[in-house]
Design a protein around this motif. Structure first.
Motif, mmCIF file in Angstrom:
data_model
loop_
_atom_site.group_PDB
_atom_site.id
_atom_site.type_symbol
_atom_site.label_atom_id
_atom_site.label_comp_id
_atom_site.label_asym_id
_atom_site.label_seq_id
_atom_site.Cartn_x
_atom_site.Cartn_y
_atom_site.Cartn_z
ATOM 1 N N UNK A 164 0.887 -1.167 0.000
ATOM 2 C CA UNK A 164 0.000 0.000 0.000
ATOM 3 C C UNK A 164 0.923 1.214 0.000
ATOM 4 N N UNK A 165 0.742 2.093 -0.982
ATOM 5 C CA UNK A 165 1.578 3.284 -1.108
ATOM 6 C C UNK A 165 0.717 4.529 -0.953
ATOM 7 N N UNK A 166 1.328 5.617 -0.520
ATOM 8 C CA UNK A 166 0.600 6.863 -0.292
ATOM 9 C C UNK A 166 0.678 7.815 -1.471
ATOM 10 N N UNK A 167 1.669 7.661 -2.301
ATOM 11 C CA UNK A 167 1.783 8.468 -3.520
ATOM 12 C C UNK A 167 2.000 7.520 -4.686
ATOM 13 N N UNK A 168 1.253 7.699 -5.728
ATOM 14 C CA UNK A 168 1.312 6.813 -6.881
ATOM 15 C C UNK A 168 2.112 7.482 -7.983
ATOM 16 N N UNK A 169 3.133 6.788 -8.471
ATOM 17 C CA UNK A 169 3.948 7.279 -9.574
ATOM 18 C C UNK A 169 3.946 6.238 -10.684
ATOM 19 N N UNK A 170 4.664 6.514 -11.761
ATOM 20 C CA UNK A 170 4.720 5.585 -12.884
ATOM 21 C C UNK A 170 5.723 4.459 -12.673
ATOM 22 N N UNK A 171 6.652 4.636 -11.721
ATOM 23 C CA UNK A 171 7.636 3.605 -11.437
ATOM 24 C C UNK A 171 7.774 3.400 -9.935
ATOM 25 N N UNK A 172 8.205 2.186 -9.562
ATOM 26 C CA UNK A 172 8.474 1.833 -8.177
ATOM 27 C C UNK A 172 9.879 1.243 -8.145
ATOM 28 N N UNK A 173 10.673 1.642 -7.156
ATOM 29 C CA UNK A 173 12.040 1.159 -7.006
ATOM 30 C C UNK A 173 12.153 0.476 -5.646
ATOM 31 N N UNK A 174 12.550 -0.813 -5.637
ATOM 32 C CA UNK A 174 12.641 -1.620 -4.429
ATOM 33 C C UNK A 174 14.110 -1.987 -4.190
ATOM 34 N N UNK A 175 14.617 -1.678 -3.010
ATOM 35 C CA UNK A 175 15.982 -2.054 -2.642
ATOM 36 C C UNK A 175 16.002 -3.559 -2.356
ATOM 37 N N UNK A 176 16.913 -4.282 -3.033
ATOM 38 C CA UNK A 176 16.940 -5.737 -2.904
ATOM 39 C C UNK A 176 18.332 -6.264 -3.225
ATOM 40 N N UNK A 177 18.983 -6.906 -2.266
ATOM 41 C CA UNK A 177 20.280 -7.550 -2.441
ATOM 42 C C UNK A 177 21.316 -6.678 -3.155
ATOM 43 N N UNK A 178 21.599 -5.515 -2.607
ATOM 44 C CA UNK A 178 22.659 -4.662 -3.136
ATOM 45 C C UNK A 178 22.310 -3.931 -4.419
#
Length: 75
Positions: free
Chosen positions: A31-45
């Motif tokens: 669940x996000x509070x601001x919706x954008x065209x892209x999402x960036x997830x930090x994962x394994x470096x």
């Protein structure tokens, strides 16, 4: 209602599709509070990048984002 800048405010449920199998299920539904065209997830470096699959229109229900690439964190 779409925002001309490509983002909307409010609370939205999103689903992340694709990317590495090691990405936890709990991260794939958020669940996000601001919706954008892209999402960036930090994962394994690095960062897993997901883009909106619906072309930017707001719909009822979760909004689908599909994986399109990975970048490494600069050291």
């Amino acid at each position: 209602m779409d925002n001309p800048a490509g983002s909307a405010t409010g609370t939205f449920d999103i689903i992340l599709e694709g990317g590495p199998e090691s990405l936890p299920t709990g991260v794939r539904r958020q669940r996000v509070h601001n919706l954008t065209d892209t999402v960036k997830i930090c994962h394994y470096g690095g960062y897993e990048h997901f883009g909106r699959a619906d072309g930017g229109s707001l719909v009822d229900g979760p909004i689908l984002f599909r994986w399109f690439g990975r970048t490494r964190i600069a050291e």
